[in-house]
Design an enzyme around this catalytic site. Structure first.
Site, PDB file in Angstrom:
ATOM      1  N   THR A   1      -0.811   4.458  -4.173  1.00 55.89           N
ATOM      2  CA  THR A   1      -0.144   5.589  -3.534  1.00 55.89           C
ATOM      3  C   THR A   1      -0.426   5.583  -2.034  1.00 55.89           C
ATOM      4  O   THR A   1       0.438   5.899  -1.226  1.00 55.89           O
ATOM      5  CB  THR A   1      -0.607   6.903  -4.187  1.00 55.89           C
ATOM      6  OG1 THR A   1      -0.312   6.820  -5.592  1.00 55.89           O
ATOM      7  CG2 THR A   1       0.103   8.100  -3.608  1.00 55.89           C
TER       8      THR A   1
ATOM      9  N   ASP B   1       6.811   5.425  -6.419  1.00 55.03           N
ATOM     10  CA  ASP B   1       5.439   5.428  -6.949  1.00 55.03           C
ATOM     11  C   ASP B   1       5.509   5.567  -8.474  1.00 55.03           C
ATOM     12  O   ASP B   1       6.502   6.075  -8.999  1.00 55.03           O
ATOM     13  CB  ASP B   1       4.677   6.619  -6.341  1.00 55.03           C
ATOM     14  CG  ASP B   1       3.158   6.479  -6.480  1.00 55.03           C
ATOM     15  OD1 ASP B   1       2.691   5.466  -7.043  1.00 55.03           O
ATOM     16  OD2 ASP B   1       2.446   7.392  -6.021  1.00 55.03           O
TER      17      ASP B   1
ATOM     18  N   GLN C   1      -1.043   2.260 -17.106  1.00 50.42           N
ATOM     19  CA  GLN C   1      -0.933   3.717 -17.037  1.00 50.42           C
ATOM     20  C   GLN C   1       0.436   4.216 -17.460  1.00 50.42           C
ATOM     21  O   GLN C   1       0.842   5.313 -17.101  1.00 50.42           O
ATOM     22  CB  GLN C   1      -1.244   4.207 -15.620  1.00 50.42           C
ATOM     23  CG  GLN C   1      -2.675   3.952 -15.213  1.00 50.42           C
ATOM     24  CD  GLN C   1      -2.976   4.542 -13.844  1.00 50.42           C
ATOM     25  OE1 GLN C   1      -2.998   5.747 -13.680  1.00 50.42           O
ATOM     26  NE2 GLN C   1      -3.196   3.683 -12.867  1.00 50.42           N
TER      27      GLN C   1
HETATM   28  P1  ATP Z   1      -3.558   5.739  -9.449  1.00 47.01           P
HETATM   29  O1  ATP Z   1      -3.338   4.469 -10.187  1.00 47.01           O
HETATM   30  O2  ATP Z   1      -4.515   6.625 -10.127  1.00 47.01           O
HETATM   31  O3  ATP Z   1      -2.286   6.387  -9.025  1.00 47.01           O
HETATM   32  P2  ATP Z   1      -3.706   4.607  -6.820  1.00 47.01           P
HETATM   33  O4  ATP Z   1      -3.717   3.133  -6.990  1.00 47.01           O
HETATM   34  O5  ATP Z   1      -2.446   5.237  -6.420  1.00 47.01           O
HETATM   35  O6  ATP Z   1      -4.318   5.314  -8.097  1.00 47.01           O
HETATM   36  P3  ATP Z   1      -4.786   5.999  -4.556  1.00 47.01           P
HETATM   37  O7  ATP Z   1      -4.693   7.347  -5.137  1.00 47.01           O
HETATM   38  O8  ATP Z   1      -3.826   5.568  -3.529  1.00 47.01           O
HETATM   39  O9  ATP Z   1      -4.815   4.922  -5.743  1.00 47.01           O
HETATM   40  O10 ATP Z   1      -6.242   5.761  -3.978  1.00 47.01           O
HETATM   41  C1  ATP Z   1      -7.406   6.153  -4.694  1.00 47.01           C
HETATM   42  C2  ATP Z   1      -8.433   6.682  -3.721  1.00 47.01           C
HETATM   43  O11 ATP Z   1      -8.932   5.625  -2.927  1.00 47.01           O
HETATM   44  C3  ATP Z   1      -7.877   7.694  -2.769  1.00 47.01           C
HETATM   45  O12 ATP Z   1      -8.834   8.690  -2.544  1.00 47.01           O
HETATM   46  C4  ATP Z   1      -7.621   6.881  -1.525  1.00 47.01           C
HETATM   47  O13 ATP Z   1      -7.636   7.694  -0.383  1.00 47.01           O
HETATM   48  C5  ATP Z   1      -8.761   5.894  -1.542  1.00 47.01           C
HETATM   49  N1  ATP Z   1      -8.438   4.624  -0.864  1.00 47.01           N
HETATM   50  C6  ATP Z   1      -7.423   3.796  -1.142  1.00 47.01           C
HETATM   51  N2  ATP Z   1      -7.449   2.703  -0.324  1.00 47.01           N
HETATM   52  C7  ATP Z   1      -8.514   2.847   0.475  1.00 47.01           C
HETATM   53  C8  ATP Z   1      -9.072   2.047   1.546  1.00 47.01           C
HETATM   54  N3  ATP Z   1      -8.547   0.892   1.930  1.00 47.01           N
HETATM   55  N4  ATP Z   1     -10.178   2.534   2.142  1.00 47.01           N
HETATM   56  C9  ATP Z   1     -10.726   3.705   1.754  1.00 47.01           C
HETATM   57  N5  ATP Z   1     -10.256   4.482   0.771  1.00 47.01           N
HETATM   58  C10 ATP Z   1      -9.148   4.080   0.137  1.00 47.01           C
HETATM   59 MG    MG Z   2      -1.190   6.642  -7.381  1.00 46.94          MG
END
Ligand code: ATP
Ligand code: MG
Length: 665
Positions: free
Chosen positions: A31, A215, A246
């Site tokens: 995301t 997304d 998921q």
């Molecule tokens: P889900 O599969 O649950 O939707 P996702 O892959 O979309 O998860 P995100 O929600 O985008 O993951 O990120 C998870 C957490 O990690 C968030 O709090 C995000 O801010 C943090 N995060 C992601 N990338 C980084 C990065 N490069 N450095 C620091 N924090 C990060």
């Molecule tokens: Mg996500």
């Protein structure tokens, strides 16, 4: 901005053209990639309005909007960020006249559908014993998702019940069209139909955007899939992100194959994989990894934590659901009172909508603030439905379900018999009820019923004019006072506490309208009504501490997707709850979907995870023994089974267990 990304994320954000797939596990920043990519596109000069972001939760949508706003300023054009359903509403508002519906069409929710279904069954004199309104609406929903028309349904009917249902379906659709209304299934279906039959409309809608980002792509259903393809066909700037592990909406027709065959649909697609999880501790991820390997058909991935090992997840076993809720809530309360945590750090995740009740009771007892997400209870309250129905009629007086709802609320001397006669007239003449009412009012005669209809029509016409000229919320407040709606509630609910609670929900609704009006660019009552209708489906209140509500969140595993919380409780880890009893008895891959749901739950936790189960649950007035969830065993938890044996130390409620060593599953 790019410094806040790892190399793989940066690659995905920087690749500006062509199809792009980000297939990666939970919490790896998918995301974040979508959000940063939108910001980066704008920085590179792409006009914000040419960017369409499709997200699952309002939280993600808000984050993206905020980022875009810091780049383009509040006044500038904004990227279009929405859910599939609200995207379709916008497309249909522009284009639905091609299909013979009015642009101001109403959106019917489940309750509206059911009251229309009841009406239709009454008209065709179909007994309840043969077909209930609920059964009819779910049959219609299934037909629609398969693209079956009323004629086709009639042609396929064999039994009496099917004949009745297909006849009712035809009437239902006719009544919907007459009322200028569509239901949720129609929203997607009509867009697909429009794109298929009107190539120029599709091209025109597709030309609005030059970049599309989706997304949670693993949860697209076939209609959503077709809409995305139709919109991206020319420019091919389509970025989708998701995680096959998921995929949890198969029951609504989602197909995980859409993400798995992305590179076949778009052969030039670039694929980016993200490996590091930024959300959770390694101890939590170990658990997630251990569970998901039990699913057979999947893209193998292992979550690796950027963070340290952290606290080991625990299992607690309780004697009953009451004890489970009491213990979980007192644990939260203790930590909140000692200020080592605040309410919004906690989420209680459960599988079914019956589960939160016990937790709500305990939270109220302990006076902890909480919100229940996805339970729809707010929108199901009578007074909220009343007021919403008024808003809908002001936008579209042909909205018949809403019109019927308000015509005698508060009572104004239009009796049931008058209404019945007038609606029979409307059905016979195939005219909207609203027009029949107006015609009746316009005729000569001063009998009481006619006077009452006259003053009702006058009220609606007057306020319809006003909402077009004045800020909608203020007009609604005046309407309620002219209706003496608060006094109406007082008559209905003599009990002061209940009356106060009812009036409070009306206030809450008005506050929501005011908040919406403030942040919308061009606030109109029509837009507000759309928003309300859509929220009922994908209701996500303001989550996290950013909102004014610093509250414990109670939500279903389904609505927790994409979100994260410092401390997560997964409650009711029992066979029949998770996995759900439908899945336990179903054939095929139903259990795999439940396992993915469990995986989604585990991967919501940032710092701490607690799983709980009750040894007994009431059934038919008796406490019945439960079986521990098979997932607990797969996770390697030792579940103390039998506390009847006196020597077993685990008979004390709240016995804590840690995962056994890896190995024997
Ligand atoms: P889900 O599969 O649950 O939707 P996702 O892959 O979309 O998860 P995100 O929600 O985008 O993951 O990120 C998870 C957490 O990690 C968030 O709090 C995000 O801010 C943090 N995060 C992601 N990338 C980084 C990065 N490069 N450095 C620091 N924090 C990060
Ligand atoms: Mg996500």
């Amino acid at each position: 901005m790019l410094a806040e990304l790892n190399p793989a994320q940066r690659e995905a954000v920087l690749c500006l053209h062509g199809p792009l797939l980000v297939l990666a596990g939970a919490g790896t920043g998918k995301t974040r990639v979508v959000t940063y990519r939108i910001a980066h596109l704008i920085k590179q000069g792409v006009p914000p309005a040419a960017i369409l972001g499709v997200t699952f939760t309002n939280k993600a949508a808000r984050e993206m909007q905020q980022r875009a706003r810091t780049l383009v300023g509040r006044a500038g054009e904004q990227p279009e960020i929405s859910t599939f359903h609200s995207l379709c509403v916008r497309i249909l508002r522009r284009q639905i006249h091609h299909l013979g519906y009015p642009p101001s069409f109403a959106i019917y929710d489940r309750a509206d559908q059911q009251s229309l279904a009841r009406e239709v069954l009454r008209e065709i004199k179909c007994p309840q014993a043969m077909l209930t309104p609920e059964a009819l609406t779910s049959m219609i929903g299934r037909w629609k998702s398969l693209g079956i028309t009323p004629q086709q349904a009639a042609a396929r009917a064999v039994e009496d019940r099917q004949h009745a249902a297909s006849a009712a379906y035809a009437r239902y659709q006719r009544a919907m069209k007459l009322a200028g209304a569509v239901d949720f299934d129609d929203l997607l279906l009509l867009v697909v139909e429009l794109f298929a039959t009107r190539p120029e409309v599709r091209r025109c809608e597709a030309a609005r955007y030059y970049h599309i980002l989706v997304d949670e792509y693993q949860d697209t259903n076939p209609l959503q899939y077709q809409i995305v393809r139709a919109l991206a066909a020319e420019h091919r700037n389509l970025c989708v992100v998701g995680d096959d592990d998921q995929s949890i909406y198969a029951f609504r027709g989602a197909e995980v194959t859409h993400i798995l065959r992305f590179t076949q649909d778009w052969p030039e697609a670039r694929v980016v994989r993200l490996e590091q999880n930024y959300r959770s501790t390694q101890a939590i991820l170990d658990l997630a990894n251990r569970l998901i390997v039990h699913n057979r058909r999947r893209h193998p991935k292992t979550l690796r934590a950027v963070r340290s090992a952290g606290v080991a997840p625990r299992l607690r076993v309780f004697e009953s659901g009451e004890q489970e809720a009491a213990a979980v809530v007192s644990e939260m309360a203790a930590r909140i009172f000692s200020r080592s945590a605040q309410p919004c750090d906690f989420a209680v995740l459960f599988r079914t909508n019956e589960q939160p009740r016990l937790f709500e009771q305990q939270l109220r007892r302990q006076r902890l603030p909480y919100v229940v997400v996805g339970a729809q209870s707010f929108f199901d309250r009578k007074e909220v439905r009343d007021v919403t129905a008024y808003l809908r009629v002001l936008v579209n007086p042909r909205d018949e379900t809403a019109l019927r709802r308000i015509i005698s609320v508060p009572p104004r001397g239009i009796g049931a018999r008058t209404l019945e006669a007038l609606s029979d007239r409307a059905v016979a003449a195939r005219q909207p009820l609203w027009e029949v009412l107006q015609a009746y009012a316009a005729q000569e005669g001063g009998e009481a019923a006619r006077e009452a209809v006259r003053s009702f029509c006058d009220l609606i016409v007057r306020y319809r004019q006003r909402v077009q000229q004045q800020p909608p919320t203020a007009v609604v407040v005046e309407l309620l006072s002219e209706l003496r709606y608060e006094q109406h509630l007082e008559r209905l609910y003599p009990q002061p506490l209940e009356r106060q609670a009812r009036w409070n929900s009306v206030q809450e609704l008005i506050e929501a309208l005011a908040a919406y009006e403030q942040q919308a660019e061009r606030p109109s009552l029509a837009a507000i009504v759309d928003e309300l209708a859509l929220q009922q489906r994908d209701f996500q209140p303001n989550q996290g501490c950013e909102s004014s509500a610093n509250a414990v969140v109670l939500m279903t595993l389904h609505s927790a997707k994409g979100l994260e919380f410092p401390i997560v409780y997964m409650v009711g880890m029992e066979e029949g709850l998770l996995p759900h009893r439908h899945a336990v008895h179903a054939e095929g891959t139903a259990i795999d979907e439940e396992r993915r749901l469990c995986y989604v739950g585990i991967t919501r936790a940032q710092n701490e995870l607690l799983l709980t189960m009750a040894r007994t649950r009431p059934r038919g007035g008796k406490a019945v023994r439960t079986q521990p969830s098979r997932f607990l065993l797969e996770l390697g938890f030792y579940v103390p089974m039998d506390d009847v044996e006196a020597e077993n130390p685990s008979r004390h409620p709240g016995h804590a267990a840690r995962p056994a060593r890896r190995g024997t599953p």
